[in-house]
Design an enzyme around this catalytic site. Sequence first.
Site, PDB file in Angstrom:
ATOM      1  N   MET A  66       0.809  -1.190   0.000  1.00  0.00           N
ATOM      2  CA  MET A  66       0.000   0.000   0.000  1.00  0.00           C
ATOM      3  C   MET A  66       0.859   1.264   0.000  1.00  0.00           C
ATOM      4  O   MET A  66       0.792   2.007  -0.938  1.00  0.00           O
ATOM      5  CB  MET A  66      -0.977  -0.075   1.166  1.00  0.00           C
ATOM      6  CG  MET A  66      -1.762   1.156   1.406  1.00  0.00           C
ATOM      7  SD  MET A  66      -1.716   2.137   2.892  1.00  0.00           S
ATOM      8  CE  MET A  66      -1.326   1.231   4.271  1.00  0.00           C
ATOM      9  N   PRO A  67       1.738   1.541   0.947  1.00  0.00           N
ATOM     10  CA  PRO A  67       2.557   2.750   0.846  1.00  0.00           C
ATOM     11  C   PRO A  67       3.642   2.607  -0.234  1.00  0.00           C
ATOM     12  O   PRO A  67       4.287   1.565  -0.345  1.00  0.00           O
ATOM     13  CB  PRO A  67       3.207   2.886   2.222  1.00  0.00           C
ATOM     14  CG  PRO A  67       2.407   2.024   3.129  1.00  0.00           C
ATOM     15  CD  PRO A  67       1.874   0.917   2.282  1.00  0.00           C
ATOM     16  N   HIS A  68       3.814   3.666  -0.993  1.00  0.00           N
ATOM     17  CA  HIS A  68       4.877   3.728  -2.001  1.00  0.00           C
ATOM     18  C   HIS A  68       5.701   4.980  -1.740  1.00  0.00           C
ATOM     19  O   HIS A  68       5.144   6.073  -1.559  1.00  0.00           O
ATOM     20  CB  HIS A  68       4.302   3.779  -3.414  1.00  0.00           C
ATOM     21  CG  HIS A  68       5.349   3.990  -4.459  1.00  0.00           C
ATOM     22  ND1 HIS A  68       6.254   3.001  -4.799  1.00  0.00           N
ATOM     23  CD2 HIS A  68       5.677   5.068  -5.193  1.00  0.00           C
ATOM     24  CE1 HIS A  68       7.073   3.481  -5.724  1.00  0.00           C
ATOM     25  NE2 HIS A  68       6.747   4.728  -5.980  1.00  0.00           N
ATOM     26  N   SER A  95       6.572  -0.363  -1.170  1.00  0.00           N
ATOM     27  CA  SER A  95       7.462  -0.295  -2.331  1.00  0.00           C
ATOM     28  C   SER A  95       8.266   1.000  -2.255  1.00  0.00           C
ATOM     29  O   SER A  95       7.792   2.014  -1.746  1.00  0.00           O
ATOM     30  CB  SER A  95       6.673  -0.361  -3.644  1.00  0.00           C
ATOM     31  OG  SER A  95       5.702   0.661  -3.708  1.00  0.00           O
TER      32      SER A  95
END
Length: 77
Positions: A1-3, A41
């Site tokens: 979810m967080p990039h 990511s």
Amino acid sequence: MPHVNIKYHSRDFTDEQKQQLAEAISSVIEKHFNTYEGAVSVALESLPAADWDEAVYGPEITGREHLLIKAPNYHTG
């Protein structure tokens, strides 16, 4: 979810340094987003220094100040 997308110039990284950076950033993101390693990511994007103002500073810093949680201060250090 967080990039996380890190843009930078004037620095070279070995593959090992890139891996260490990704692991350190992922660890912090996992903790603060209460998520797991596989959800994070990280991108590392090298730009020519001459392109910094047009590619990053204008559109992503001065153009999106409302999103910054830490603003740069290029006149220190």
